[in-house]
Design a protein around this motif. Sequence first.
Motif, PDB file in Angstrom:
ATOM      1  N   PHE A 133       0.833  -1.200   0.000  1.00  0.00           N
ATOM      2  CA  PHE A 133       0.000   0.000   0.000  1.00  0.00           C
ATOM      3  C   PHE A 133       0.872   1.255   0.000  1.00  0.00           C
ATOM      4  O   PHE A 133       1.913   1.292   0.668  1.00  0.00           O
ATOM      5  N   PRO A 134       0.475   2.289  -0.727  1.00  0.00           N
ATOM      6  CA  PRO A 134       1.290   3.516  -0.786  1.00  0.00           C
ATOM      7  C   PRO A 134       1.407   4.226   0.555  1.00  0.00           C
ATOM      8  O   PRO A 134       2.393   4.925   0.797  1.00  0.00           O
ATOM      9  N   GLU A 135       0.409   4.095   1.412  1.00  0.00           N
ATOM     10  CA  GLU A 135       0.462   4.664   2.756  1.00  0.00           C
ATOM     11  C   GLU A 135       0.129   3.549   3.757  1.00  0.00           C
ATOM     12  O   GLU A 135      -1.004   3.435   4.228  1.00  0.00           O
ATOM     13  N   ALA A 136       1.123   2.758   4.071  1.00  0.00           N
ATOM     14  CA  ALA A 136       0.900   1.585   4.924  1.00  0.00           C
ATOM     15  C   ALA A 136       0.427   1.958   6.320  1.00  0.00           C
ATOM     16  O   ALA A 136      -0.248   1.161   6.990  1.00  0.00           O
ATOM     17  N   SER A 137       0.753   3.143   6.781  1.00  0.00           N
ATOM     18  CA  SER A 137       0.329   3.575   8.117  1.00  0.00           C
ATOM     19  C   SER A 137      -1.148   3.948   8.166  1.00  0.00           C
ATOM     20  O   SER A 137      -1.698   4.132   9.255  1.00  0.00           O
ATOM     21  N   TYR A 138      -1.762   4.078   7.014  1.00  0.00           N
ATOM     22  CA  TYR A 138      -3.150   4.545   6.940  1.00  0.00           C
ATOM     23  C   TYR A 138      -4.037   3.400   6.456  1.00  0.00           C
ATOM     24  O   TYR A 138      -4.467   3.352   5.318  1.00  0.00           O
ATOM     25  N   TRP A 139      -4.291   2.455   7.356  1.00  0.00           N
ATOM     26  CA  TRP A 139      -5.130   1.287   7.042  1.00  0.00           C
ATOM     27  C   TRP A 139      -5.704   0.806   8.369  1.00  0.00           C
ATOM     28  O   TRP A 139      -5.135  -0.044   9.037  1.00  0.00           O
ATOM     29  N   ASN A 140      -6.822   1.388   8.754  1.00  0.00           N
ATOM     30  CA  ASN A 140      -7.287   1.289  10.142  1.00  0.00           C
ATOM     31  C   ASN A 140      -8.621   0.584  10.290  1.00  0.00           C
ATOM     32  O   ASN A 140      -9.336   0.315   9.315  1.00  0.00           O
ATOM     33  N   GLN A 219      -7.445   9.820  11.399  1.00  0.00           N
ATOM     34  CA  GLN A 219      -7.285   8.532  10.722  1.00  0.00           C
ATOM     35  C   GLN A 219      -5.968   8.467   9.963  1.00  0.00           C
ATOM     36  O   GLN A 219      -5.337   7.409   9.869  1.00  0.00           O
ATOM     37  N   SER A 220      -5.525   9.597   9.415  1.00  0.00           N
ATOM     38  CA  SER A 220      -4.327   9.610   8.576  1.00  0.00           C
ATOM     39  C   SER A 220      -3.054   9.874   9.370  1.00  0.00           C
ATOM     40  O   SER A 220      -1.985  10.050   8.782  1.00  0.00           O
ATOM     41  N   SER A 221      -3.162   9.886  10.716  1.00  0.00           N
ATOM     42  CA  SER A 221      -2.015  10.322  11.521  1.00  0.00           C
ATOM     43  C   SER A 221      -1.311   9.214  12.301  1.00  0.00           C
ATOM     44  O   SER A 221      -0.406   9.489  13.084  1.00  0.00           O
ATOM     45  N   LEU A 222      -1.697   7.955  12.109  1.00  0.00           N
ATOM     46  CA  LEU A 222      -0.984   6.856  12.768  1.00  0.00           C
ATOM     47  C   LEU A 222       0.357   6.628  12.074  1.00  0.00           C
ATOM     48  O   LEU A 222       0.556   7.024  10.934  1.00  0.00           O
ATOM     49  N   ASN A 223       1.263   5.957  12.776  1.00  0.00           N
ATOM     50  CA  ASN A 223       2.612   5.775  12.240  1.00  0.00           C
ATOM     51  C   ASN A 223       3.138   4.392  12.619  1.00  0.00           C
ATOM     52  O   ASN A 223       3.304   4.083  13.800  1.00  0.00           O
ATOM     53  N   LEU A 224       3.397   3.552  11.589  1.00  0.00           N
ATOM     54  CA  LEU A 224       3.855   2.189  11.842  1.00  0.00           C
ATOM     55  C   LEU A 224       5.184   2.145  12.585  1.00  0.00           C
ATOM     56  O   LEU A 224       5.391   1.293  13.453  1.00  0.00           O
ATOM     57  N   LEU A 225       6.080   3.049  12.264  1.00  0.00           N
ATOM     58  CA  LEU A 225       7.425   3.019  12.815  1.00  0.00           C
ATOM     59  C   LEU A 225       7.508   3.665  14.198  1.00  0.00           C
ATOM     60  O   LEU A 225       8.033   3.080  15.145  1.00  0.00           O
ATOM     61  N   GLN A 226       6.947   4.849  14.350  1.00  0.00           N
ATOM     62  CA  GLN A 226       7.088   5.613  15.579  1.00  0.00           C
ATOM     63  C   GLN A 226       5.865   5.551  16.492  1.00  0.00           C
ATOM     64  O   GLN A 226       5.964   5.872  17.672  1.00  0.00           O
ATOM     65  N   GLY A 227       4.740   5.143  15.956  1.00  0.00           N
ATOM     66  CA  GLY A 227       3.516   5.151  16.721  1.00  0.00           C
ATOM     67  C   GLY A 227       2.894   6.538  16.713  1.00  0.00           C
ATOM     68  O   GLY A 227       3.461   7.479  16.151  1.00  0.00           O
ATOM     69  N   PRO A 228       1.726   6.670  17.331  1.00  0.00           N
ATOM     70  CA  PRO A 228       0.990   5.575  17.976  1.00  0.00           C
ATOM     71  C   PRO A 228       0.239   4.722  16.959  1.00  0.00           C
ATOM     72  O   PRO A 228       0.053   5.130  15.826  1.00  0.00           O
TER      73      PRO A 228
END
Length: 585
Positions: A133-140, A219-228
């Motif tokens: 996915f182009p934005e892996a952190s944004y899949w909630n 919804q678009s503000s999560l972060n896989l690497l740094q969290g939350p």
Amino acid sequence: MSEDILKRFEQLSEEKQKLLEMLMEEEAIYVAPRTPIEESLAKIWSQVLGVKQVGIHDNFFELGGDSLQSIQIVAKAHQLGLDFNSSQLFEYPTIAEIITIVNTSQIHQAQQEPVIGLIPLTPIQHWFFEQNFPEASYWNQSVLLEIKPGQSPNLLKEACQQLLIHHDALRLRFEKIAGTWKQINQDIGEKLSFSQFDLSKYTQTEQTSAITKIANELQSSLNLLQGPMMKVAFFNLGSEQPSRLLLIFHHLTEDAFSLRIILEDLQMLYQQLSRGETINLPPKTTSFQQWSCLLREYAQSPELKQELAYWLPQSQLPVSRLPVDYAKGTNTEDSSRIFSVSLTPEETCTLLQEVPKAFHTEINEVLMASAAIAISEWVGTNNLLIDLEGHGREEIIPGVDLSRTVGFFTSVFPVYLNISNYQNLNDVLMIVKKQLRQIPKRGIGYGLLRYICEDKTEVEKLFKAPSAEIIFNYLGQFDRVFNEYSLFKLATESHGATHSPRGHRSHLLQIMGKVMAGKLQMSWIYSENIHHQTTIEKLAKRFLETLKALIEHSKSINMPCFTPSDFPEAELSQDQLFKLLNKNI
């Protein structure tokens, strides 16, 4: 009747024979619980299923039970020291039967200390990263709750902080190292991301608009690497008005069943805090970390590799691609649209309680049969390939209990349906029921073979098989998540877009069902770049028409419709079973 058939029938357990006799009765006779354990189980069934009166001979599935609810029942039973699993509930579906195998000895308790460190990816997590996915952190996954007026945002914040501490998977982090994704469980020192918004001076229309705008930003503000990987927002709509609470989780940390656990715990925590009590959640079950490690061991086992004898021939069956209205359209999330159809409360009640009794089926099988008819007419073929989502908590490893574990467990596996040899709706349902029950261990092995099994000699053939363009998921009865005394209920406003608009959709068509407010709702999710609304509307309405016909047909059934799949250990053909049943009437 040949001696061979009779001998094989005798191989049925005594409990199965009793079940057969009970189901052949025209009317079930209510028998009240007789012992404290039976009373406890009846109370649990009543709570989970929303049925006021449960007798010891009432069949779990005929009361509307499904696989997700079976896990809930197991969890609540374990809290009372009653040990059995959901697979056993499928085999012994009445209280009178399950009580014969319930273990009341001390239940082994899982690790209660915080889980920290590396965790191998599960099959569904491998699937996620495979999508690129182009934005892996944004899949909630998220939920917006309406809260009764006068509740404390500070206590809600503390309750959510306790969720972050108790449920280890909510503290996951992900990092790509040398081209490979790794997941790490953080310690309990993480601080909850909790925001408050005062919208009390806004009009109702302005409040709705503001909630949607803020929700999309969060919804678009999560972060896989740094969290939350979890965010919470409280919306104050006025002292006399119900507030709103938005919960957002990255899907890699939890799934639909996990959300039920989280919501139940949130209410329990808030009530304990508001009464000044000590925090006391039910014990943790097998950790997501331990489960993932055990899966890697199981994935190398001869037992799993035997399933290739099922999956490989299935993967070579001929299938047709779906018709499209716009051949060059791009299947992106921002083009996603939904067309929903619903049953009435009366029809839903019949579907949940009378149809399983008439056809001896599970709800999933009835919905899949209805979908198969509608889709086959649309595609113009009776050979269908559909991905099916399961809860992924199958009992394949002894000693594992996932009934209260939060994590991303979902299983996705291909289902090949052939409904060519049918003359009526009853035939289709029996064919689909048979084919679904032939799938080994409810499909969990497919992902293990494809993503974790290290012996790639035969497994690689699974990657070359055609991909399904339809995915089907029945989420169960969400009515039971909130009861009439709950502090929360689902809000009507939008919780924002859960997936990045730039992302691509994994399937052309997603069929998702759930029971809400006493009504079955089936959502048909498609891309307006690929299909016109009228195409999907026609398809969904044909599905509903077929489902209603099955419901109506169930009212004329005087004796349950059995297939050999109902008694697999007897190894009978349909003709042999028919003769046997008629002999015993």
